[in-house]
Design an enzyme around this catalytic site. Sequence first.
Site, mmCIF file in Angstrom:
data_model
loop_
_atom_site.group_PDB
_atom_site.id
_atom_site.type_symbol
_atom_site.label_atom_id
_atom_site.label_comp_id
_atom_site.label_asym_id
_atom_site.label_seq_id
_atom_site.Cartn_x
_atom_site.Cartn_y
_atom_site.Cartn_z
ATOM 1 N N CYS A 2 44.463 42.400 48.052
ATOM 2 C CA CYS A 2 43.514 41.682 48.904
ATOM 3 C C CYS A 2 43.343 40.256 48.395
ATOM 4 C CB CYS A 2 42.145 42.371 48.908
ATOM 5 S SG CYS A 2 42.168 44.103 49.398
ATOM 6 N N ARG A 16 37.318 37.692 53.329
ATOM 7 C CA ARG A 16 38.464 38.263 52.632
ATOM 8 C C ARG A 16 39.509 38.779 53.602
ATOM 9 N NH1 ARG A 16 36.937 43.590 51.131
ATOM 10 N NH2 ARG A 16 38.843 43.737 49.861
ATOM 11 N N ASN A 79 41.006 45.378 45.104
ATOM 12 C CA ASN A 79 41.765 46.289 44.245
ATOM 13 C C ASN A 79 42.042 45.654 42.886
ATOM 14 O OD1 ASN A 79 43.010 48.807 43.890
ATOM 15 N ND2 ASN A 79 45.016 47.984 44.425
#
Length: 325
Positions: A2, A16, A79
């Site tokens: 991400c 995001r 992550n």
Amino acid sequence: MCTAATYNTRCHYFGRNLDLEYSYHEQVAVTPRNYPFQFRNVKSVMKHPAIIGMAFVVDGFPLYYDAMNEKGLGMAGLNFPDNCDFKDPQEGKDNIASFELIPYVLSLCSTTEEAKALLSHVNITNEPFSDKLPTNPLHWMVADGKDVIVVEQTASGLHVYDDPVGVMTNNPTFDMQMNRLADYRNLSVESALPCAFAKGLDLHPYSRGMGGMGLPGDLSSASRFVKVAFTRMNSLSDDSESASISQFFHILGSVEQQRGLCKLGEDKYEITIYSSCCNLDLGIYYYTTYENSQISAVDMHHENLDGDTVVPYDLIKGQQVHYQN
């Protein structure tokens, strides 16, 4: 994998890309002020600022991927495999399960400074939400209109970093990402810089954009960090809402992932499932999805923010085409 970023014009923006090979039934979820957040190891928060963000709502509880509260504080979890180290509950700490961290911070804090103070007492635990929803390795970006921080818990403990570039990706740890930016200190938005290759050698630029020669373009988290930092810190737009959110989605678009380029196994490809843009001042959550490039929006202030039940909105995923004739 991400990417998260901030962007400031007249208003302050935070959002995001969610890059994964699978998707839950994520929804834009508004959590009103009187929804009771019941945490595993600390006292419940019965009244708090309203929150809006992208979440997987399970049994009425919003498992937020990214969100903002009505005070203008935003937070996103990305992550962070291998480096992440969530621990068992510890005596003398505020033990917060990883899936609780976003609602915990956003229900109790209005600024990044308040978040720093709150996090100084926190131990992020490895408790899963349920047997079917195990713990995911994460780290977090927290931002208000002034400051940005990154929160990482590794084997050496919980670390809170100031983030001067206003971006975050995945591995390696944030301090290493920042150190690596020095490899690109000579990048420029200028195309016709004086030749520095060797004294007495005049090499003429043959194209526009050659000041950015060497800027990474691959999909690795380290390269995306450099690419989005360079893009975000040099981005320009006017201060209208339309121009600001358009520019923000272009910043995230500089590191989006297309199906077919990141193969994870047989018939499994990581893609940018959605991109989000939170107006931290107005409480509006904008998003696009992989299939739908048109910007959709949910305004938290159009809901009853004094309620006690999470209000979810399904994503508009099908492509929206505006025919002009």
